[in-house]
Design a protein around this motif. Structure first.
Motif, PDB file in Angstrom:
ATOM      1  N   GLU A  55     -52.208  36.219   5.244  1.00 60.82           N
ATOM      2  CA  GLU A  55     -53.338  36.843   4.548  1.00 60.82           C
ATOM      3  C   GLU A  55     -54.637  36.625   5.316  1.00 60.82           C
ATOM      4  OE1 GLU A  55     -53.338  35.255   0.594  1.00 60.82           O
ATOM      5  OE2 GLU A  55     -51.621  36.459  -0.010  1.00 60.82           O
ATOM      6  N   SER A  56     -54.822  35.443   5.858  1.00 59.82           N
ATOM      7  CA  SER A  56     -56.066  35.175   6.586  1.00 59.82           C
ATOM      8  C   SER A  56     -56.178  36.041   7.840  1.00 59.82           C
ATOM      9  CB  SER A  56     -56.193  33.691   6.938  1.00 59.82           C
ATOM     10  OG  SER A  56     -55.144  33.291   7.781  1.00 59.82           O
ATOM     11  N   GLU A  57     -55.048  36.289   8.506  1.00 59.93           N
ATOM     12  CA  GLU A  57     -55.062  37.177   9.675  1.00 59.93           C
ATOM     13  C   GLU A  57     -55.482  38.586   9.251  1.00 59.93           C
ATOM     14  OE1 GLU A  57     -54.795  37.468  13.715  1.00 59.93           O
ATOM     15  OE2 GLU A  57     -53.708  35.786  12.860  1.00 59.93           O
ATOM     16  N   TYR A  58     -54.968  39.044   8.120  1.00 57.18           N
ATOM     17  CA  TYR A  58     -55.353  40.353   7.580  1.00 57.18           C
ATOM     18  C   TYR A  58     -56.863  40.393   7.310  1.00 57.18           C
ATOM     19  CZ  TYR A  58     -55.795  44.276   4.361  1.00 57.18           C
ATOM     20  OH  TYR A  58     -56.197  45.444   3.760  1.00 57.18           O
ATOM     21  N   GLU A  59     -57.368  39.363   6.652  1.00 55.17           N
ATOM     22  CA  GLU A  59     -58.785  39.324   6.302  1.00 55.17           C
ATOM     23  C   GLU A  59     -59.679  39.266   7.542  1.00 55.17           C
ATOM     24  OE1 GLU A  59     -58.918  35.967   3.693  1.00 55.17           O
ATOM     25  OE2 GLU A  59     -57.867  37.051   2.096  1.00 55.17           O
ATOM     26  N   GLU A  60     -59.222  38.577   8.592  1.00 55.44           N
ATOM     27  CA  GLU A  60     -60.010  38.490   9.828  1.00 55.44           C
ATOM     28  C   GLU A  60     -60.123  39.838  10.537  1.00 55.44           C
ATOM     29  OE1 GLU A  60     -57.876  35.423  11.859  1.00 55.44           O
ATOM     30  OE2 GLU A  60     -58.724  33.847  10.596  1.00 55.44           O
ATOM     31  N   HIS A  61     -59.281  40.783  10.166  1.00 60.83           N
ATOM     32  CA  HIS A  61     -59.322  42.127  10.741  1.00 60.83           C
ATOM     33  C   HIS A  61     -60.071  43.121   9.842  1.00 60.83           C
ATOM     34  CE1 HIS A  61     -56.210  40.412  13.276  1.00 60.83           C
ATOM     35  NE2 HIS A  61     -56.293  41.467  14.060  1.00 60.83           N
ATOM     36  N   GLN A  62     -60.708  42.649   8.782  1.00 59.58           N
ATOM     37  CA  GLN A  62     -61.341  43.552   7.820  1.00 59.58           C
ATOM     38  C   GLN A  62     -62.344  44.493   8.477  1.00 59.58           C
ATOM     39  OE1 GLN A  62     -60.326  43.758   4.483  1.00 59.58           O
ATOM     40  NE2 GLN A  62     -61.420  45.684   4.758  1.00 59.58           N
ATOM     41  N   TRP A  63     -63.086  43.999   9.455  1.00 56.88           N
ATOM     42  CA  TRP A  63     -64.042  44.856  10.164  1.00 56.88           C
ATOM     43  C   TRP A  63     -63.335  46.104  10.685  1.00 56.88           C
ATOM     44  CZ3 TRP A  63     -64.603  47.102  14.901  1.00 56.88           C
ATOM     45  CH2 TRP A  63     -65.867  47.603  15.218  1.00 56.88           C
ATOM     46  N   MET A  81     -49.294  44.062  14.264  1.00 56.84           N
ATOM     47  CA  MET A  81     -49.821  44.133  12.906  1.00 56.84           C
ATOM     48  C   MET A  81     -50.862  45.246  12.761  1.00 56.84           C
ATOM     49  SD  MET A  81     -51.579  41.079  10.708  1.00 56.84           S
ATOM     50  CE  MET A  81     -53.254  41.387  11.225  1.00 56.84           C
ATOM     51  N   VAL A  82     -51.750  45.357  13.735  1.00 53.75           N
ATOM     52  CA  VAL A  82     -52.792  46.387  13.695  1.00 53.75           C
ATOM     53  C   VAL A  82     -52.164  47.777  13.678  1.00 53.75           C
ATOM     54  CG1 VAL A  82     -54.660  47.396  15.059  1.00 53.75           C
ATOM     55  CG2 VAL A  82     -54.565  44.931  14.711  1.00 53.75           C
ATOM     56  N   ASN A  83     -51.088  47.945  14.437  1.00 58.47           N
ATOM     57  CA  ASN A  83     -50.407  49.238  14.481  1.00 58.47           C
ATOM     58  C   ASN A  83     -49.974  49.692  13.098  1.00 58.47           C
ATOM     59  OD1 ASN A  83     -50.407  48.173  17.119  1.00 58.47           O
ATOM     60  ND2 ASN A  83     -48.641  49.385  17.690  1.00 58.47           N
ATOM     61  N   GLU A  84     -49.489  48.742  12.288  1.00 60.00           N
ATOM     62  CA  GLU A  84     -48.994  49.071  10.950  1.00 60.00           C
ATOM     63  C   GLU A  84     -50.069  49.755  10.112  1.00 60.00           C
ATOM     64  OE1 GLU A  84     -45.933  48.789   9.705  1.00 60.00           O
ATOM     65  OE2 GLU A  84     -45.046  47.713  11.389  1.00 60.00           O
ATOM     66  N   TRP A 140     -61.889  47.109  19.236  1.00 59.17           N
ATOM     67  CA  TRP A 140     -61.579  45.835  18.590  1.00 59.17           C
ATOM     68  C   TRP A 140     -60.958  44.911  19.620  1.00 59.17           C
ATOM     69  CZ3 TRP A 140     -62.623  43.007  14.520  1.00 59.17           C
ATOM     70  CH2 TRP A 140     -61.751  42.006  14.115  1.00 59.17           C
ATOM     71  N   PHE A 141     -61.620  43.782  19.880  1.00 58.49           N
ATOM     72  CA  PHE A 141     -61.140  42.801  20.847  1.00 58.49           C
ATOM     73  C   PHE A 141     -60.446  41.662  20.105  1.00 58.49           C
ATOM     74  CE2 PHE A 141     -64.862  44.802  22.792  1.00 58.49           C
ATOM     75  CZ  PHE A 141     -64.290  45.295  23.949  1.00 58.49           C
ATOM     76  N   ASP A 142     -59.136  41.602  20.256  1.00 61.20           N
ATOM     77  CA  ASP A 142     -58.344  40.556  19.613  1.00 61.20           C
ATOM     78  C   ASP A 142     -57.510  39.873  20.686  1.00 61.20           C
ATOM     79  OD1 ASP A 142     -57.059  38.932  17.849  1.00 61.20           O
ATOM     80  OD2 ASP A 142     -56.064  40.516  16.732  1.00 61.20           O
ATOM     81  N   SER A 143     -58.198  39.394  21.725  1.00 63.71           N
ATOM     82  CA  SER A 143     -57.463  38.861  22.873  1.00 63.71           C
ATOM     83  C   SER A 143     -57.985  37.516  23.375  1.00 63.71           C
ATOM     84  CB  SER A 143     -57.482  39.868  24.019  1.00 63.71           C
ATOM     85  OG  SER A 143     -58.806  40.143  24.419  1.00 63.71           O
ATOM     86  N   TRP A 144     -59.091  37.031  22.846  1.00 66.20           N
ATOM     87  CA  TRP A 144     -59.617  35.741  23.300  1.00 66.20           C
ATOM     88  C   TRP A 144     -58.780  34.618  22.710  1.00 66.20           C
ATOM     89  CZ3 TRP A 144     -61.416  31.165  21.332  1.00 66.20           C
ATOM     90  CH2 TRP A 144     -62.096  30.332  22.226  1.00 66.20           C
ATOM     91  N   CYS A 172     -65.337  41.628  17.887  1.00 67.15           N
ATOM     92  CA  CYS A 172     -64.336  40.702  18.396  1.00 67.15           C
ATOM     93  C   CYS A 172     -63.785  39.881  17.238  1.00 67.15           C
ATOM     94  CB  CYS A 172     -64.945  39.749  19.421  1.00 67.15           C
ATOM     95  SG  CYS A 172     -65.631  40.546  20.881  1.00 67.15           S
ATOM     96  N   TRP A 173     -62.499  39.641  17.285  1.00 70.40           N
ATOM     97  CA  TRP A 173     -61.864  38.788  16.299  1.00 70.40           C
ATOM     98  C   TRP A 173     -62.470  37.396  16.341  1.00 70.40           C
ATOM     99  CZ3 TRP A 173     -59.248  34.342  17.765  1.00 70.40           C
ATOM    100  CH2 TRP A 173     -58.598  33.656  16.762  1.00 70.40           C
TER     101      TRP A 173
END
Length: 175
Positions: A55-63, A81-84, A140-144, A172-173
């Motif tokens: 759930e926290s991963e989902y919420e961190e992508h809210q932007w 996950m983002v693809n879904e 969306w940068f989710d790579s750091w 960025c995430w």
């Protein structure tokens, strides 16, 4: 609360592995009430959890969830996950995903949600040669990760410098 289910099987490729189950958390506290998770690890001298479908991963992508429209550039494939979410949106025109690690691609790409709007490029988002005619509505940068020699602020500034003229909005995430 919400989380995104993914259908990625367990496996290992090079230094990376997909593991499924709450026992795959290896003594970490469960992040929410679910009994099973899909986790992406980088193995090696220091084992590093890169992503899980919590759930926290989902919420961190809210932007990103609030901006699913137009042409989108994503840094990092993760567990798909983002693809879904993106594949379900009729407002998304195209999705370009830049993933640095071929081993992650080998574990995830075949199994994750996608359609003909999705393009995968194996490259490092920090050094990728951006085509001159590129333009995205959302980036969306989710790579750091913690082992990056750049600190979070340096990473954010580098991404803004490299991609700012190619997009309308970017974030960025966890930065």
């Amino acid at each position: 609360m919400t989380r995104i289910e993914v259908d990625i099987p367990e496996g290992t490729s090079g230094e990376y592995s997909i593991e499924i189950g709450s026992d795959a958390l290896y003594g970490r506290a469960k992040p929410d009430e679910y009994d099973s998770y899909t986790l992406l690890y980088r193995n090696g001298e220091q084992r590093l959890l890169l992503m899980l479908n919590s759930e926290s991963e989902y919420e961190e992508h809210q932007w990103l969830w609030d901006r699913m429209k137009g042409d989108i550039l994503i840094a990092g494939l993760g567990i798909g996950m983002v693809n879904e979410m993106l594949v379900e949106s009729d407002d998304v025109i195209s999705v370009t995903i830049i993933e640095k690690e071929q081993d992650v691609v080998d574990l995830v790409w075949e199994h994750c949600a996608k359609d003909d709007r999705f393009t995968l490029i194996v490259a490092d988002i920090e050094t990728w040669d951006i085509p001159d005619d590129s333009q995205w509505d959302v980036v969306w940068f989710d790579s750091w990760i913690d082992t990056n020699p750049l600190n979070k602020e340096e990473y954010r500034l580098l991404m803004k410098e490299r991609y700012g003229t190619y997009c309308d909005e970017m974030a960025c995430w966890e930065i």
